[in-house]
Design an enzyme around this catalytic site. Structure first.
Site, PDB file in Angstrom:
ATOM      1  N   ALA A  77       0.819  -1.215   0.000  1.00  0.00           N
ATOM      2  CA  ALA A  77       0.000   0.000   0.000  1.00  0.00           C
ATOM      3  C   ALA A  77       0.853   1.265   0.000  1.00  0.00           C
ATOM      4  O   ALA A  77       0.443   2.287  -0.537  1.00  0.00           O
ATOM      5  CB  ALA A  77      -0.951  -0.004   1.194  1.00  0.00           C
ATOM      6  N   THR A  78       2.039   1.201   0.584  1.00  0.00           N
ATOM      7  CA  THR A  78       2.901   2.388   0.570  1.00  0.00           C
ATOM      8  C   THR A  78       3.222   2.785  -0.869  1.00  0.00           C
ATOM      9  O   THR A  78       3.075   3.948  -1.261  1.00  0.00           O
ATOM     10  CB  THR A  78       4.218   2.120   1.335  1.00  0.00           C
ATOM     11  OG1 THR A  78       3.895   1.802   2.688  1.00  0.00           O
ATOM     12  CG2 THR A  78       5.142   3.322   1.298  1.00  0.00           C
ATOM     13  N   ASN A 157      -6.283   3.358  10.084  1.00  0.00           N
ATOM     14  CA  ASN A 157      -5.479   2.290  10.675  1.00  0.00           C
ATOM     15  C   ASN A 157      -5.293   2.436  12.181  1.00  0.00           C
ATOM     16  O   ASN A 157      -4.992   1.469  12.866  1.00  0.00           O
ATOM     17  CB  ASN A 157      -4.109   2.212   9.994  1.00  0.00           C
ATOM     18  CG  ASN A 157      -3.419   3.554   9.937  1.00  0.00           C
ATOM     19  OD1 ASN A 157      -3.911   4.498   9.310  1.00  0.00           O
ATOM     20  ND2 ASN A 157      -2.291   3.659  10.598  1.00  0.00           N
ATOM     21  N   GLN A 185      -6.790  -1.047   5.006  1.00  0.00           N
ATOM     22  CA  GLN A 185      -7.421  -1.677   6.174  1.00  0.00           C
ATOM     23  C   GLN A 185      -8.797  -2.263   5.868  1.00  0.00           C
ATOM     24  O   GLN A 185      -9.397  -2.881   6.737  1.00  0.00           O
ATOM     25  CB  GLN A 185      -7.554  -0.652   7.314  1.00  0.00           C
ATOM     26  CG  GLN A 185      -6.238  -0.202   7.912  1.00  0.00           C
ATOM     27  CD  GLN A 185      -5.558  -1.257   8.774  1.00  0.00           C
ATOM     28  OE1 GLN A 185      -6.178  -2.244   9.181  1.00  0.00           O
ATOM     29  NE2 GLN A 185      -4.288  -1.065   9.049  1.00  0.00           N
ATOM     30  N   ALA A 206      -1.653  -6.898   0.697  1.00  0.00           N
ATOM     31  CA  ALA A 206      -2.071  -8.260   1.042  1.00  0.00           C
ATOM     32  C   ALA A 206      -1.884  -8.593   2.517  1.00  0.00           C
ATOM     33  O   ALA A 206      -2.658  -9.356   3.091  1.00  0.00           O
ATOM     34  CB  ALA A 206      -1.281  -9.271   0.194  1.00  0.00           C
ATOM     35  N   THR A 245       9.968  -7.410 -12.864  1.00  0.00           N
ATOM     36  CA  THR A 245       9.486  -8.788 -12.958  1.00  0.00           C
ATOM     37  C   THR A 245       8.327  -8.994 -11.998  1.00  0.00           C
ATOM     38  O   THR A 245       8.450  -8.682 -10.806  1.00  0.00           O
ATOM     39  CB  THR A 245      10.620  -9.775 -12.604  1.00  0.00           C
ATOM     40  OG1 THR A 245      11.688  -9.557 -13.513  1.00  0.00           O
ATOM     41  CG2 THR A 245      10.147 -11.210 -12.683  1.00  0.00           C
ATOM     42  N   CYS A 330       4.019   2.782  13.101  1.00  0.00           N
ATOM     43  CA  CYS A 330       5.077   3.573  12.467  1.00  0.00           C
ATOM     44  C   CYS A 330       5.589   4.652  13.396  1.00  0.00           C
ATOM     45  O   CYS A 330       6.673   5.171  13.228  1.00  0.00           O
ATOM     46  CB  CYS A 330       4.556   4.218  11.192  1.00  0.00           C
ATOM     47  SG  CYS A 330       3.513   3.139  10.235  1.00  0.00           S
TER      48      CYS A 330
HETATM   49  C1  PLP Z   1      -0.468  -0.808   6.503  1.00  0.00           C
HETATM   50  C2  PLP Z   1      -0.965   0.429   5.823  1.00  0.00           C
HETATM   51  C3  PLP Z   1      -0.258   1.042   4.792  1.00  0.00           C
HETATM   52  C4  PLP Z   1       1.088   0.525   4.329  1.00  0.00           C
HETATM   53  O1  PLP Z   1       0.943  -0.691   3.689  1.00  0.00           O
HETATM   54  P1  PLP Z   1       2.241  -1.573   3.314  1.00  0.00           P
HETATM   55  O2  PLP Z   1       1.692  -2.614   2.417  1.00  0.00           O
HETATM   56  O3  PLP Z   1       2.745  -2.097   4.608  1.00  0.00           O
HETATM   57  O4  PLP Z   1       3.183  -0.663   2.625  1.00  0.00           O
HETATM   58  C5  PLP Z   1      -0.795   2.155   4.198  1.00  0.00           C
HETATM   59  N1  PLP Z   1      -1.982   2.651   4.593  1.00  0.00           N
HETATM   60  C6  PLP Z   1      -2.690   2.100   5.577  1.00  0.00           C
HETATM   61  C7  PLP Z   1      -4.003   2.689   5.982  1.00  0.00           C
HETATM   62  C8  PLP Z   1      -2.206   0.977   6.240  1.00  0.00           C
HETATM   63  O5  PLP Z   1      -2.904   0.450   7.240  1.00  0.00           O
END
Ligand code: PLP
Length: 391
Positions: A77-78, A157, A185, A206, A245, A330
């Site tokens: 997600a980052t 989150n 989330q 995931a 890849t 974090c």
């Molecule tokens: C965990 C999270 C992220 C980061 O996701 P990663 O896959 O660990 O990079 C971003 N946004 C929210 C709201 C999250 O809970």
């Protein structure tokens, strides 16, 4: 698992264990007797690898009711947040440089916006109401003719607060700007129907839904004007939007996790609701305790509580065998009170005493009962009185 024997893990909003069925599907694409070929290769083994990826893409698309062509695989997600926000802002910068987001977003959203501010984009930062929800009138007032992108997360989150992304999306459509949603989330946990939801970009990962770490996706709506400029350049994979890849085993893991989540969603939701209810009933009578954000507006997988006259750092130490988060994972290495809770209007002291409990499929009633005991005892000890009096 011996490693977990003495721990009570209530931090599923930070990460979840990989479902055994998911792990099995992944292993089959890694070892010499499995299909480990590079999906970019044109030989038969490479083509088989592509078939696995296509199957998994169909599974994730099925969960979200969208077309597989709308999904781009990323590392999590980052990366999806960065690609959506930087990519869309840059793609649309000739039409305008105004962007809107909330102060309660994840750092993977706030930091790209801060980077854009340094490139002389104009960012409006909205605060939530005390209950955690965005006041739509405030969003409406913030939208301008040069607004290109709004980014509002689905489930927070730290607090679990669920924003009304459908109405937010409708407002954005009326104003002709794009909506990006960080759904890290909520994917696989709340129903998300991309065929009817008016949103343009959506980030997923995931490892918050029993899939592996290191794989995520970005949904890009098939609409004119919705496009992102890539962050990476290379072998041209994924229509050059995200080359590299394709990690077939990670993708198959996410696909399998999505399929399981789809079939279990309502059972999972009922389980999480029961766990949260059990925990909150067990601690809500402690004097000075309160939830961060309105519990009625929150996803039941998360319960975030603060308590008066208790120092946060000591509380966490006193809760030792309990794996929970303060503020957010974090931020837990810094002493700063959570910026999310500060944005809700909580004082520094209350924000610093915050504990985020989050529940998952493996959570059992006895885990909750242990957490209740540990929390009550910790509070009693720190207040220098017996558990009975603290109650
Ligand atoms: C965990 C999270 C992220 C980061 O996701 P990663 O896959 O660990 O990079 C971003 N946004 C929210 C709201 C999250 O809970």
């Amino acid at each position: 698992m011996t490693e977990r024997a003495n721990l009570v893990y209530l931090d599923y909003a930070a990460s979840t264990p990989v479902d055994p069925w998911v792990a099995e599907a992944m292993a089959a694409l890694m070892t010499a007797d499995g299909n480990y070929a590079n999906p970019s290769s044109t030989h038969i083994a490479g083509r088989r690898s592509v078939e696995h990826i296509e199957h998994a893409t169909g599974q994730l698309a099925g969960l979200l009711n969208t077309a597989p062509e709308c999904l781009i695989w990323t590392s999590g997600a980052t990366e999806s947040d960065n690609l959506a926000i930087l990519g869309a802002a840059h793609y649309r910068q000739d039409r305008g440089r105004h962007l809107v987001t909330m102060r309660t977003e994840h750092k993977a959203v706030t930091d790209p916006f801060k980077a854009l501010q340094k490139q002389s984009f104009d960012v409006t930062w909205l605060d939530p109401e005390a209950d955690g929800l965005l006041d739509l009138a405030k969003l409406k007032a913030a939208l301008r003719s040069d607004t290109q992108l709004v980014s509002i997360m689905h489930v927070n989150n730290e607090t679990g607060i669920i924003q009304d992304i459908r109405r937010i999306g409708e407002l954005c459509r009326e104003h002709g700007c794009l909506l990006h949603v960080d759904a890290a989330q909520s994917v696989g946990k709340l129903p998300i129907d991309l065929a009817t939801l008016p949103l343009d970009l959506m980030s997923m990962t995931a490892h918050k839904v029993y899939g592996p770490k290191g794989i995520g996706a970005l949904y890009i709506a098939p609409r004119p004007g919705v496009h992102v400029e890539p962050l990476l350049f290379g072998g041209g994979q994924q229509r050059k939007l995200r080359p590299g890849t394709l990690p077939a085993q990670q993708i198959v893991g996410f696909g399998a996790a999505a399929a399981i989540a789809q079939s279990r969603m309502s059972d999972d939701f009922r389980h999480l609701s029961a766990m949260r209810e059990r925990l909150w009933s067990g601690i809500r009578d402690i004097p000075g305790i309160s939830t961060n954000g309105a519990i009625e507006s929150a996803f039941p997988g998360i319960l975030n509580v603060s308590i008066e006259d208790i120092e946060g750092e000591s509380l966490l130490l006193a809760l030792e065998p309990l794996c929970v988060a303060t503020g957010s994972a974090c931020n837990s290495k810094t002493q700063e009170p959570s910026y999310v809770l500060r944005a809700l209007g909580r004082s520094d002291e209350l924000a610093q005493s915050a504990i985020r409990f989050s529940f998952g499929r493996p959570t059992r009633p006895q885990d909750i009962d242990l957490a209740i005991d540990l929390y009550r005892n910790a509070v009693a000890r720190l207040r220098g009185m017996s558990p009975e009096r603290a109650a």
